[in-house]
Design a protein around this motif. Sequence first.
Motif, PDB file in Angstrom:
ATOM      1  N   ILE A  52       2.939   3.779  -2.659  1.00 57.00           N
ATOM      2  CA  ILE A  52       2.305   2.635  -3.318  1.00 57.00           C
ATOM      3  C   ILE A  52       3.331   1.891  -4.165  1.00 57.00           C
ATOM      4  O   ILE A  52       3.425   0.656  -4.112  1.00 57.00           O
ATOM      5  CB  ILE A  52       1.094   3.086  -4.159  1.00 57.00           C
ATOM      6  CG1 ILE A  52      -0.038   3.548  -3.239  1.00 57.00           C
ATOM      7  CG2 ILE A  52       0.616   1.966  -5.085  1.00 57.00           C
ATOM      8  CD1 ILE A  52      -1.184   4.237  -3.949  1.00 57.00           C
ATOM      9  N   ALA A  53       4.117   2.639  -4.927  1.00 55.73           N
ATOM     10  CA  ALA A  53       5.151   2.011  -5.765  1.00 55.73           C
ATOM     11  C   ALA A  53       6.162   1.249  -4.909  1.00 55.73           C
ATOM     12  O   ALA A  53       6.642   0.186  -5.302  1.00 55.73           O
ATOM     13  CB  ALA A  53       5.850   3.074  -6.600  1.00 55.73           C
ATOM     14  N   ARG A  54       6.456   1.780  -3.752  1.00 59.27           N
ATOM     15  CA  ARG A  54       7.450   1.176  -2.870  1.00 59.27           C
ATOM     16  C   ARG A  54       6.940  -0.103  -2.214  1.00 59.27           C
ATOM     17  O   ARG A  54       7.681  -1.072  -2.061  1.00 59.27           O
ATOM     18  CB  ARG A  54       7.830   2.178  -1.788  1.00 59.27           C
ATOM     19  CG  ARG A  54       8.874   1.685  -0.816  1.00 59.27           C
ATOM     20  CD  ARG A  54       9.130   2.675   0.274  1.00 59.27           C
ATOM     21  NE  ARG A  54       9.813   3.855  -0.249  1.00 59.27           N
ATOM     22  CZ  ARG A  54      10.118   4.918   0.487  1.00 59.27           C
ATOM     23  NH1 ARG A  54       9.801   4.954   1.767  1.00 59.27           N
ATOM     24  NH2 ARG A  54      10.727   5.953  -0.046  1.00 59.27           N
ATOM     25  N   PRO A  63      -3.868  -4.319   4.111  1.00 57.09           N
ATOM     26  CA  PRO A  63      -4.826  -3.228   4.328  1.00 57.09           C
ATOM     27  C   PRO A  63      -4.222  -1.837   4.111  1.00 57.09           C
ATOM     28  O   PRO A  63      -4.935  -0.921   3.697  1.00 57.09           O
ATOM     29  CB  PRO A  63      -5.305  -3.413   5.763  1.00 57.09           C
ATOM     30  CG  PRO A  63      -4.492  -4.488   6.361  1.00 57.09           C
ATOM     31  CD  PRO A  63      -3.747  -5.176   5.289  1.00 57.09           C
ATOM     32  N   MET A  64      -2.923  -1.648   4.354  1.00 58.14           N
ATOM     33  CA  MET A  64      -2.323  -0.335   4.115  1.00 58.14           C
ATOM     34  C   MET A  64      -2.283  -0.022   2.623  1.00 58.14           C
ATOM     35  O   MET A  64      -2.453   1.137   2.234  1.00 58.14           O
ATOM     36  CB  MET A  64      -0.918  -0.235   4.714  1.00 58.14           C
ATOM     37  CG  MET A  64      -0.296   1.147   4.544  1.00 58.14           C
ATOM     38  SD  MET A  64      -1.280   2.526   5.213  1.00 58.14           S
ATOM     39  CE  MET A  64      -0.791   2.485   6.925  1.00 58.14           C
ATOM     40  N   THR A  65      -2.110  -1.027   1.806  1.00 58.11           N
ATOM     41  CA  THR A  65      -2.147  -0.811   0.358  1.00 58.11           C
ATOM     42  C   THR A  65      -3.512  -0.278  -0.046  1.00 58.11           C
ATOM     43  O   THR A  65      -3.612   0.672  -0.824  1.00 58.11           O
ATOM     44  CB  THR A  65      -1.815  -2.115  -0.392  1.00 58.11           C
ATOM     45  OG1 THR A  65      -0.488  -2.541  -0.031  1.00 58.11           O
ATOM     46  CG2 THR A  65      -1.887  -1.922  -1.896  1.00 58.11           C
ATOM     47  N   ALA A  66      -4.566  -0.852   0.507  1.00 53.53           N
ATOM     48  CA  ALA A  66      -5.922  -0.387   0.205  1.00 53.53           C
ATOM     49  C   ALA A  66      -6.124   1.044   0.700  1.00 53.53           C
ATOM     50  O   ALA A  66      -6.713   1.877  -0.008  1.00 53.53           O
ATOM     51  CB  ALA A  66      -6.954  -1.313   0.828  1.00 53.53           C
ATOM     52  N   VAL A  67      -5.615   1.366   1.882  1.00 56.95           N
ATOM     53  CA  VAL A  67      -5.753   2.713   2.437  1.00 56.95           C
ATOM     54  C   VAL A  67      -5.023   3.716   1.554  1.00 56.95           C
ATOM     55  O   VAL A  67      -5.548   4.793   1.246  1.00 56.95           O
ATOM     56  CB  VAL A  67      -5.232   2.767   3.897  1.00 56.95           C
ATOM     57  CG1 VAL A  67      -5.097   4.195   4.387  1.00 56.95           C
ATOM     58  CG2 VAL A  67      -6.148   1.972   4.805  1.00 56.95           C
TER      59      VAL A  67
END
Length: 84
Positions: A52-54, A63-67
């Motif tokens: 997430i930090a990356r 959508p991958m951030t939400a996952v």
Amino acid sequence: MTETDIIDPRGLIAESYRIEGIQAGECRSIFLDWALSAPDGEAALAQIKNLIARHASANPDHPMTAVLKEALNTPTKKGRRGGA
């Protein structure tokens, strides 16, 4: 990302951010593939936080951030499961 990236060794998460038009379901499938080779427990949560930090600051609506953020929500135990 380097070739010896211990957080995303196969580059699955990084690649998902490069796929134009990717949907949430596809991101969940990619995440599951990543998670199958990830460590268990707290080590996996630490790796997810690092992912997430990356990626999230540059891609907050991806959508991958939400996952990844959903993956931080540990399920609550709801009693015994299984047979008799």
